[in-house]
Design a protein around this motif. Sequence first.
Motif, PDB file in Angstrom:
ATOM      1  N   UNK A  26      19.982  26.245  -4.526  1.00  9.61           N
ATOM      2  CA  UNK A  26      18.604  26.111  -4.057  1.00  9.61           C
ATOM      3  C   UNK A  26      17.659  25.960  -5.248  1.00  9.61           C
ATOM      4  N   UNK A  27      16.673  25.100  -5.098  1.00 12.33           N
ATOM      5  CA  UNK A  27      15.670  24.880  -6.141  1.00 12.33           C
ATOM      6  C   UNK A  27      14.459  25.740  -5.818  1.00 12.33           C
ATOM      7  N   UNK A  28      14.127  26.646  -6.712  1.00  7.07           N
ATOM      8  CA  UNK A  28      12.934  27.468  -6.543  1.00  7.07           C
ATOM      9  C   UNK A  28      11.700  26.662  -6.947  1.00  7.07           C
ATOM     10  N   UNK A  29      10.578  26.977  -6.330  1.00  9.05           N
ATOM     11  CA  UNK A  29       9.334  26.306  -6.680  1.00  9.05           C
ATOM     12  C   UNK A  29       8.985  25.153  -5.770  1.00  9.05           C
ATOM     13  N   UNK A  30       9.765  24.940  -4.745  1.00 10.86           N
ATOM     14  CA  UNK A  30       9.502  23.870  -3.788  1.00 10.86           C
ATOM     15  C   UNK A  30       9.005  24.494  -2.484  1.00 10.86           C
ATOM     16  N   UNK A  31       8.019  23.874  -1.871  1.00 10.88           N
ATOM     17  CA  UNK A  31       7.509  24.362  -0.590  1.00 10.88           C
ATOM     18  C   UNK A  31       8.565  24.189   0.496  1.00 10.88           C
ATOM     19  N   UNK A  32       9.342  23.124   0.400  1.00 11.03           N
ATOM     20  CA  UNK A  32      10.420  22.855   1.349  1.00 11.03           C
ATOM     21  C   UNK A  32      11.708  23.487   0.825  1.00 11.03           C
ATOM     22  N   UNK A  33      12.703  23.527   1.685  1.00  9.83           N
ATOM     23  CA  UNK A  33      14.031  23.948   1.257  1.00  9.83           C
ATOM     24  C   UNK A  33      14.663  22.776   0.511  1.00  9.83           C
ATOM     25  N   UNK A  34      15.129  23.011  -0.719  1.00  6.18           N
ATOM     26  CA  UNK A  34      15.740  21.958  -1.528  1.00  6.18           C
ATOM     27  C   UNK A  34      16.986  22.525  -2.192  1.00  6.18           C
ATOM     28  N   UNK A  35      18.047  21.737  -2.138  1.00  2.00           N
ATOM     29  CA  UNK A  35      19.298  22.106  -2.793  1.00  2.00           C
ATOM     30  C   UNK A  35      19.761  20.958  -3.666  1.00  2.00           C
ATOM     31  N   UNK A  36      20.273  21.298  -4.851  1.00  2.00           N
ATOM     32  CA  UNK A  36      20.842  20.303  -5.761  1.00  2.00           C
ATOM     33  C   UNK A  36      22.169  20.842  -6.277  1.00  2.00           C
ATOM     34  N   UNK A  37      23.211  20.060  -6.069  1.00  2.00           N
ATOM     35  CA  UNK A  37      24.558  20.418  -6.505  1.00  2.00           C
ATOM     36  C   UNK A  37      25.008  19.392  -7.540  1.00  2.00           C
ATOM     37  N   UNK A  38      25.182  19.812  -8.807  1.00  2.00           N
ATOM     38  CA  UNK A  38      25.578  18.845  -9.841  1.00  2.00           C
ATOM     39  C   UNK A  38      27.039  18.450  -9.726  1.00  2.00           C
ATOM     40  N   UNK A  62      15.028  19.999   3.777  1.00  2.00           N
ATOM     41  CA  UNK A  62      14.688  20.052   5.196  1.00  2.00           C
ATOM     42  C   UNK A  62      13.453  19.198   5.509  1.00  2.00           C
ATOM     43  N   UNK A  63      12.847  18.568   4.506  1.00  2.00           N
ATOM     44  CA  UNK A  63      11.677  17.708   4.700  1.00  2.00           C
ATOM     45  C   UNK A  63      12.037  16.265   4.362  1.00  2.00           C
ATOM     46  N   UNK A  64      11.707  15.344   5.245  1.00  2.00           N
ATOM     47  CA  UNK A  64      12.085  13.932   5.044  1.00  2.00           C
ATOM     48  C   UNK A  64      11.534  13.345   3.747  1.00  2.00           C
ATOM     49  N   UNK A 109       0.828  -1.201   0.000  1.00  2.00           N
ATOM     50  CA  UNK A 109       0.000   0.000   0.000  1.00  2.00           C
ATOM     51  C   UNK A 109       0.865   1.256   0.000  1.00  2.00           C
ATOM     52  N   UNK A 110       0.186   2.383  -0.177  1.00  2.00           N
ATOM     53  CA  UNK A 110       0.899   3.637  -0.293  1.00  2.00           C
ATOM     54  C   UNK A 110       1.648   3.984   0.979  1.00  2.00           C
ATOM     55  N   UNK A 111       1.105   3.668   2.140  1.00  2.00           N
ATOM     56  CA  UNK A 111       1.793   3.980   3.397  1.00  2.00           C
ATOM     57  C   UNK A 111       3.166   3.312   3.454  1.00  2.00           C
ATOM     58  N   UNK A 112       3.253   2.060   3.011  1.00  2.00           N
ATOM     59  CA  UNK A 112       4.544   1.357   2.987  1.00  2.00           C
ATOM     60  C   UNK A 112       5.485   2.009   1.980  1.00  2.00           C
ATOM     61  N   UNK A 113       4.952   2.400   0.840  1.00  2.00           N
ATOM     62  CA  UNK A 113       5.773   3.051  -0.177  1.00  2.00           C
ATOM     63  C   UNK A 113       6.280   4.396   0.324  1.00  2.00           C
ATOM     64  N   UNK A 114       5.400   5.121   0.988  1.00  2.00           N
ATOM     65  CA  UNK A 114       5.755   6.421   1.552  1.00  2.00           C
ATOM     66  C   UNK A 114       6.892   6.259   2.555  1.00  2.00           C
ATOM     67  N   UNK A 115       6.775   5.290   3.434  1.00  2.00           N
ATOM     68  CA  UNK A 115       7.839   5.020   4.418  1.00  2.00           C
ATOM     69  C   UNK A 115       9.138   4.645   3.717  1.00  2.00           C
ATOM     70  N   UNK A 116       9.032   3.873   2.632  1.00  2.00           N
ATOM     71  CA  UNK A 116      10.231   3.468   1.896  1.00  2.00           C
ATOM     72  C   UNK A 116      10.922   4.688   1.278  1.00  2.00           C
ATOM     73  N   UNK A 117      10.135   5.609   0.734  1.00  2.00           N
ATOM     74  CA  UNK A 117      10.719   6.827   0.162  1.00  2.00           C
ATOM     75  C   UNK A 117      11.460   7.602   1.243  1.00  2.00           C
ATOM     76  N   UNK A 118      10.865   7.716   2.414  1.00  2.00           N
ATOM     77  CA  UNK A 118      11.519   8.408   3.524  1.00  2.00           C
ATOM     78  C   UNK A 118      12.817   7.701   3.908  1.00  2.00           C
ATOM     79  N   UNK A 119      12.799   6.376   3.954  1.00  2.00           N
ATOM     80  CA  UNK A 119      14.015   5.615   4.281  1.00  2.00           C
ATOM     81  C   UNK A 119      15.105   5.844   3.237  1.00  2.00           C
ATOM     82  N   UNK A 120      14.720   5.922   1.964  1.00  2.00           N
ATOM     83  CA  UNK A 120      15.703   6.215   0.914  1.00  2.00           C
ATOM     84  C   UNK A 120      16.363   7.566   1.176  1.00  2.00           C
ATOM     85  N   UNK A 121      15.559   8.539   1.587  1.00  2.00           N
ATOM     86  CA  UNK A 121      16.104   9.861   1.890  1.00  2.00           C
ATOM     87  C   UNK A 121      17.037   9.846   3.086  1.00  2.00           C
TER      88      UNK A 121
END
Length: 136
Positions: free
Chosen positions: A46-58, A72-74, A18-30
């Motif tokens: 910083x990535x603009x357009x995200x509700x959370x703080x997001x950074x991507x460094x290539x 900053x969000x799991x 179910x989605x709850x298990x998938x959701x938990x798995x995504x969090x564990x990946x993070x």
Amino acid sequence: MATPAFEDIAETFDFLDDWEERYRHVIELGKAMPPMDPAVQVPATKVDGCASQVWILPRIEDRRFDFQGDSDALIVRGLIAVLHALYAGVPVDQVGQIDAQAALARLGLDEHLSAQRSNGLRAMIERIRLLAADAG
């Protein structure tokens, strides 16, 4: 054209009931991702357009795309980990050819994320595509 790392995630999702298990798995990946050095969590990454703080460094090595990301969000950290599995190691000139929306739909993420998270995910994908195009 999915990477082996993304295929591993997709196979795991197939076994989760179910989605709850998938959701938990995504969090564990993070949680499993290495932390990003706060010194590179700057406006340029910083990535603009995200509700959370997001950074991507290539990181481009031997014309292959890779990146380090953080949030900053799991759940968003988990989404970054999924995107990393999708894009890491792909030749920079092929990053733009990946149909990220279709890949993420395989995981059911398109159906279960809030509109705000979906918009943020699209912003991260667009940023990755632009970074790869700039490196190409």
